[in-house]
Design an enzyme around this catalytic site. Sequence first.
Site, PDB file in Angstrom:
ATOM      1  CB  CYS A  45      -0.916  -0.003   1.220  1.00  0.00           C
ATOM      2  SG  CYS A  45      -2.058   1.409   1.252  1.00  0.00           S
ATOM      3  CG  ASP A  68      -0.745   4.147   5.254  1.00  0.00           C
ATOM      4  OD1 ASP A  68       0.157   4.676   5.928  1.00  0.00           O
ATOM      5  OD2 ASP A  68      -1.941   4.140   5.585  1.00  0.00           O
ATOM      6  NE  ARG A  90      -0.719   5.243   8.656  1.00  0.00           N
ATOM      7  CZ  ARG A  90      -1.989   5.099   8.981  1.00  0.00           C
ATOM      8  NH1 ARG A  90      -2.394   5.354  10.218  1.00  0.00           N
ATOM      9  NH2 ARG A  90      -2.870   4.687   8.087  1.00  0.00           N
ATOM     10  CG  HIS A 109      -1.757  -0.999   5.952  1.00  0.00           C
ATOM     11  ND1 HIS A 109      -2.366  -0.018   6.701  1.00  0.00           N
ATOM     12  CD2 HIS A 109      -1.865  -0.603   4.657  1.00  0.00           C
ATOM     13  CE1 HIS A 109      -2.803   0.943   5.892  1.00  0.00           C
ATOM     14  NE2 HIS A 109      -2.517   0.617   4.653  1.00  0.00           N
ATOM     15  CB  CYS A 163      -5.926  -0.485   4.377  1.00  0.00           C
ATOM     16  SG  CYS A 163      -5.498   0.218   2.780  1.00  0.00           S
TER      17      CYS A 163
HETATM   18 CO    CO Z   1      -3.484   1.292   3.003  1.00  0.00          CO
END
Ligand code: CO
Length: 214
Positions: free
Chosen positions: A42, A44, A46, A98, A101
């Site tokens: 992803c 993302d 993080r 994750h 999400c």
């Molecule tokens: Co995500």
Amino acid sequence: MRVLKHLFDNNKAWSERITERDPQFFETLSKQQAPEYLWIGCSDSRVPANDIVDLLPGELFVHRNVANVVVPSDMNCMSVLQFAVEVLGVKHVMVVGHYGCGGVRAALQPQGLGLIDHWLCHIKDVHRRHEAELKQIDDFDQLVDRMCELNVIDQVYNVCHSPIVQAAWARGQDLSVHGWIYRLENGRLHDLDVCITCNDDVHSVYRYRQPGEA
Ligand code: CO
């Protein structure tokens, strides 16, 4: 003054730290890359691929998009997959989702967000495929987390539905496709125990006839 100077400062310090440990590191790496792994994760912020598995530059080939989706019409993802499998000869492809999400969460809600709705529609497809199981979950956060797991598993299968991967297996290439999920709260990866290693594990609907096969 240079824009975003702190990032250039960080970069200088980082390259100096690595060079201190191994003076030849960047020079050696510039001549070739031979990663064993393709990480499909992803976007993302993080979930930084190399950091999570503590690998150095050169050790992980990475493709990231919103909610780690693998779609056959996505030229970007398919080109990465083809290059990784056929040119770099990676031994492992891992789809890494994750929990919590945001893309999965958005796909479970009715309000539209604009252009990204087209992308998140692929997550709605996962929801529909697993509707019977998901209907049993009342808590929304739990629903999101189970969907995050199911999305990873479905995307693992999508990797295996690709003729690129099936041709690699038919050639006898050593290639495993894995499904993992990352927990933001503790920084730990969890193996979803879906590991596909050969064409026998691919649903017949998606199987391509390989050279020499009847
Ligand atoms: Co995500």
